[in-house]
Design an enzyme around this catalytic site. Sequence first.
Site, PDB file in Angstrom:
ATOM      1  N   ARG A 224       0.804  -1.244   0.000  1.00 28.10           N
ATOM      2  CA  ARG A 224       0.000   0.000   0.000  1.00 28.10           C
ATOM      3  C   ARG A 224       0.829   1.282   0.000  1.00 28.10           C
ATOM      4  NH1 ARG A 224      -3.633  -2.886   3.482  1.00 28.10           N
ATOM      5  NH2 ARG A 224      -5.211  -3.793   2.118  1.00 28.10           N
TER       6      ARG A 224
ATOM      7  N   LYS B 217       4.621  12.196 -10.455  1.00 26.16           N
ATOM      8  CA  LYS B 217       3.822  11.420 -11.413  1.00 26.16           C
ATOM      9  C   LYS B 217       4.553  10.105 -11.659  1.00 26.16           C
ATOM     10  CE  LYS B 217       1.348  14.803 -14.197  1.00 26.16           C
ATOM     11  NZ  LYS B 217       1.203  15.394 -15.550  1.00 26.16           N
TER      12      LYS B 217
ATOM     13  N   GLU C  95      12.127  19.664 -23.303  1.00 30.07           N
ATOM     14  CA  GLU C  95      11.304  19.902 -22.104  1.00 30.07           C
ATOM     15  C   GLU C  95      11.722  21.207 -21.411  1.00 30.07           C
ATOM     16  OE1 GLU C  95       8.700  18.018 -21.526  1.00 30.07           O
ATOM     17  OE2 GLU C  95       9.126  15.994 -22.270  1.00 30.07           O
TER      18      GLU C  95
ATOM     19  N   LYS D 253       9.436  23.898 -11.815  1.00 32.01           N
ATOM     20  CA  LYS D 253       8.552  22.736 -11.633  1.00 32.01           C
ATOM     21  C   LYS D 253       8.094  22.643 -10.180  1.00 32.01           C
ATOM     22  CE  LYS D 253       7.093  18.361 -12.887  1.00 32.01           C
ATOM     23  NZ  LYS D 253       7.270  17.133 -13.622  1.00 32.01           N
TER      24      LYS D 253
ATOM     25  N   GLU E 271      -2.572  18.135 -10.744  1.00 31.86           N
ATOM     26  CA  GLU E 271      -2.927  18.632 -12.079  1.00 31.86           C
ATOM     27  C   GLU E 271      -4.419  18.931 -12.237  1.00 31.86           C
ATOM     28  OE1 GLU E 271      -0.605  17.028 -15.433  1.00 31.86           O
ATOM     29  OE2 GLU E 271      -2.397  17.273 -16.646  1.00 31.86           O
TER      30      GLU E 271
ATOM     31  N   ARG F 158      -0.778  22.957 -13.545  1.00 36.63           N
ATOM     32  CA  ARG F 158       0.213  21.924 -13.896  1.00 36.63           C
ATOM     33  C   ARG F 158       0.002  21.395 -15.315  1.00 36.63           C
ATOM     34  NH1 ARG F 158       2.514  16.871 -10.197  1.00 36.63           N
ATOM     35  NH2 ARG F 158       3.927  16.092 -11.805  1.00 36.63           N
TER      36      ARG F 158
ATOM     37  N   ASN G 239       2.117  20.332 -20.192  1.00 32.55           N
ATOM     38  CA  ASN G 239       1.834  19.460 -21.338  1.00 32.55           C
ATOM     39  C   ASN G 239       1.884  20.222 -22.663  1.00 32.55           C
ATOM     40  OD1 ASN G 239       1.203  16.807 -20.156  1.00 32.55           O
ATOM     41  ND2 ASN G 239      -0.310  18.007 -19.035  1.00 32.55           N
TER      42      ASN G 239
ATOM     43  N   HIS H 154       2.713  18.528 -25.890  1.00 30.29           N
ATOM     44  CA  HIS H 154       2.483  17.089 -25.696  1.00 30.29           C
ATOM     45  C   HIS H 154       1.204  16.607 -26.373  1.00 30.29           C
ATOM     46  CE1 HIS H 154       5.669  17.757 -22.865  1.00 30.29           C
ATOM     47  NE2 HIS H 154       5.693  16.491 -22.484  1.00 30.29           N
TER      48      HIS H 154
ATOM     49  N   HIS I  61       2.050  13.583 -28.528  1.00 28.27           N
ATOM     50  CA  HIS I  61       1.600  12.217 -28.245  1.00 28.27           C
ATOM     51  C   HIS I  61       0.979  11.581 -29.485  1.00 28.27           C
ATOM     52  CE1 HIS I  61       1.424  12.797 -23.600  1.00 28.27           C
ATOM     53  NE2 HIS I  61       2.566  12.279 -23.992  1.00 28.27           N
TER      54      HIS I  61
ATOM     55  N   HIS J 205      10.630  10.842 -27.174  1.00 29.97           N
ATOM     56  CA  HIS J 205       9.526  11.643 -26.628  1.00 29.97           C
ATOM     57  C   HIS J 205       9.782  13.156 -26.794  1.00 29.97           C
ATOM     58  CE1 HIS J 205       6.378  12.958 -23.944  1.00 29.97           C
ATOM     59  NE2 HIS J 205       7.272  13.576 -23.183  1.00 29.97           N
TER      60      HIS J 205
HETATM   61  P1  NAD Z   1      14.781   6.922 -20.606  1.00 26.39           P
HETATM   62  O1  NAD Z   1      14.546   6.714 -19.198  1.00 26.39           O
HETATM   63  O2  NAD Z   1      14.368   5.863 -21.566  1.00 26.39           O
HETATM   64  O3  NAD Z   1      16.334   7.221 -20.831  1.00 26.39           O
HETATM   65  C1  NAD Z   1      16.819   7.449 -22.133  1.00 26.39           C
HETATM   66  C2  NAD Z   1      18.020   6.548 -22.451  1.00 26.39           C
HETATM   67  O4  NAD Z   1      19.162   7.055 -21.783  1.00 26.39           O
HETATM   68  C3  NAD Z   1      17.859   5.113 -21.992  1.00 26.39           C
HETATM   69  O5  NAD Z   1      18.421   4.249 -22.937  1.00 26.39           O
HETATM   70  C4  NAD Z   1      18.668   5.090 -20.693  1.00 26.39           C
HETATM   71  O6  NAD Z   1      19.143   3.809 -20.361  1.00 26.39           O
HETATM   72  C5  NAD Z   1      19.801   6.002 -21.049  1.00 26.39           C
HETATM   73  N1  NAD Z   1      20.482   6.646 -19.940  1.00 26.39           N
HETATM   74  C6  NAD Z   1      19.950   7.099 -18.778  1.00 26.39           C
HETATM   75  N2  NAD Z   1      20.886   7.768 -18.084  1.00 26.39           N
HETATM   76  C7  NAD Z   1      22.020   7.706 -18.804  1.00 26.39           C
HETATM   77  C8  NAD Z   1      23.332   8.220 -18.618  1.00 26.39           C
HETATM   78  N3  NAD Z   1      23.637   8.984 -17.571  1.00 26.39           N
HETATM   79  N4  NAD Z   1      24.270   7.947 -19.555  1.00 26.39           N
HETATM   80  C9  NAD Z   1      23.946   7.220 -20.661  1.00 26.39           C
HETATM   81  N5  NAD Z   1      22.728   6.730 -20.908  1.00 26.39           N
HETATM   82  C10 NAD Z   1      21.782   6.981 -19.986  1.00 26.39           C
HETATM   83  O7  NAD Z   1      14.109   8.263 -21.144  1.00 26.39           O
HETATM   84  P2  NAD Z   1      13.916   9.717 -20.497  1.00 26.39           P
HETATM   85  O8  NAD Z   1      13.944  10.642 -21.643  1.00 26.39           O
HETATM   86  O9  NAD Z   1      14.812   9.934 -19.352  1.00 26.39           O
HETATM   87  O10 NAD Z   1      12.439   9.622 -19.898  1.00 26.39           O
HETATM   88  C11 NAD Z   1      11.328   9.393 -20.728  1.00 26.39           C
HETATM   89  C12 NAD Z   1      10.240   8.809 -19.871  1.00 26.39           C
HETATM   90  O11 NAD Z   1       9.922   9.743 -18.849  1.00 26.39           O
HETATM   91  C13 NAD Z   1       8.953   8.519 -20.624  1.00 26.39           C
HETATM   92  O12 NAD Z   1       8.493   7.259 -20.249  1.00 26.39           O
HETATM   93  C14 NAD Z   1       8.001   9.603 -20.147  1.00 26.39           C
HETATM   94  O13 NAD Z   1       6.662   9.176 -20.137  1.00 26.39           O
HETATM   95  C15 NAD Z   1       8.511   9.855 -18.751  1.00 26.39           C
HETATM   96  N6  NAD Z   1       8.228  11.209 -18.241  1.00 26.39           N
HETATM   97  C16 NAD Z   1       7.706  11.296 -17.001  1.00 26.39           C
HETATM   98  C17 NAD Z   1       7.442  12.534 -16.455  1.00 26.39           C
HETATM   99  C18 NAD Z   1       6.905  12.635 -15.072  1.00 26.39           C
HETATM  100  O14 NAD Z   1       6.556  13.746 -14.641  1.00 26.39           O
HETATM  101  N7  NAD Z   1       6.829  11.565 -14.321  1.00 26.39           N
HETATM  102  C19 NAD Z   1       7.731  13.699 -17.181  1.00 26.39           C
HETATM  103  C20 NAD Z   1       8.283  13.574 -18.451  1.00 26.39           C
HETATM  104  C21 NAD Z   1       8.529  12.306 -18.972  1.00 26.39           C
HETATM  105  N1  GLY Z   2       5.801  16.307 -16.963  1.00 23.24           N
HETATM  106  C1  GLY Z   2       4.554  16.924 -16.690  1.00 23.24           C
HETATM  107  C2  GLY Z   2       4.185  16.931 -15.250  1.00 23.24           C
HETATM  108  O1  GLY Z   2       4.932  16.487 -14.409  1.00 23.24           O
HETATM  109  O2  GLY Z   2       3.138  17.385 -14.916  1.00 23.24           O
END
Ligand code: NAD
Ligand code: GLY
Length: 349
Positions: A112, A134, A176, A214, A224, A228, A232, A235, A239, A252
């Site tokens: 939980r 998130k 971003e 942020k 949100e 917040r 997006n 996005h 998307h 992305h």
């Molecule tokens: P990712 O986590 O896939 O990382 C991108 C690539 O970089 C991967 O291959 C990873 O293994 C590699 N990598 C990570 N750190 C590294 C380093 N220091 N050196 C070399 N390689 C490295 O992608 P991302 O762009 O970090 O994140 C995208 C994800 O985040 C999506 O799933 C998206 O939905 C999510 N996201 C979430 C939020 C949120 O608020 N929670 C906001 C934006 C995006």
């Molecule tokens: N990445 C968008 C949010 O965190 O709301």
Amino acid sequence: MIIPVTLKKECDNSYEVTIDDLGIHGFDTKVAIVTNTTVANLHLKTLLSRITAKTLNVIIIPDGEEYKNFKTIEYILDKMFEYKLDRKSILIAFGGGVVGDMTGFAASIYQRGIDFIQIPTTLLSQVDASVGGKTGINNKYGKNLLGAFHQPKAVYIDTAFLKTLPQREFNAGFAEIVKMAVTFDAELFDFLENADLSNSDMLTRTVAKCVQLKADIVSKDEKEMGIRAALNYGHTFGHVIENETNYSEFLHGEAVAIGMVMANKLACELGFMTSDEASRVKRLLQKYDLPVSYTIKDIDDFYEHFFLDKKSANDKIKFILPKHLGHHAITSEISEKIVKKVLKHFGDN
Ligand code: NAD
Ligand code: GLY
């Protein structure tokens, strides 16, 4: 008969984001680090040298957005049971946004809900994903459609991890940053136009500025319900592009870059933005080799896709549009005719 269930706010979920000081941490609880194969090979040794705990285990998951699903969550949870984590235990997310979102989600449902800490290693996760709570996974219906708001207990950002990040991933994270500057901070936008982010001081300054923005937004609107949603920007269009290209052509951030160009066109059409301002945004994206064009094959189909967006409600699409540079509008009142007119501009003529 009506019986009220009165809930007092149980605890304060506030936390701190520490930048460029990873620190040394001794935990008197059980800890498991969740990371992926790539980050483990590059940086796990560094992290392990800084942590001691009652028990310390590492859960390594495969690398890739395609693994951001239930199967991987089940794997993480199984390992947590195997390592006998309890309700006082802590998970540490060590990786990019994919690892962060999944670790947070696993933490939110294990017995939980237990605490977790974010140690983001991509630019995107340092400036955006690691802050704000998130968490979630994808399913066959779309991206991030399953998840929970679960705030981390702390975030430790070290920009030194970015030295090994491939340039294309760095640039996708930059999209971003542009998103935040255009919607919230004209001064940051001006700074970025002249900044060189290969300079470590400028990089740290930029990351810190985005985290501050942020943090302010999340403090005002954790779940949100309002402001917040402005995060997006780009996005809604992005998307659809990711979906149309089966998540295989664009990262992305790259799809978001194109999405911002499309949103800007709509903003210009509505008089929210001048074409000069839109051109400045495009040039800034191009400075980091981000794509700024896309050919829509079927306008009607592209438009219908908007309704799958989490922000769409009551058959209305919510658009986030810039108002000049540094401000934004959130609106569900744009007619189909105007949106399609703008989409035609990106159409296959
Ligand atoms: P990712 O986590 O896939 O990382 C991108 C690539 O970089 C991967 O291959 C990873 O293994 C590699 N990598 C990570 N750190 C590294 C380093 N220091 N050196 C070399 N390689 C490295 O992608 P991302 O762009 O970090 O994140 C995208 C994800 O985040 C999506 O799933 C998206 O939905 C999510 N996201 C979430 C939020 C949120 O608020 N929670 C906001 C934006 C995006
Ligand atoms: N990445 C968008 C949010 O965190 O709301």
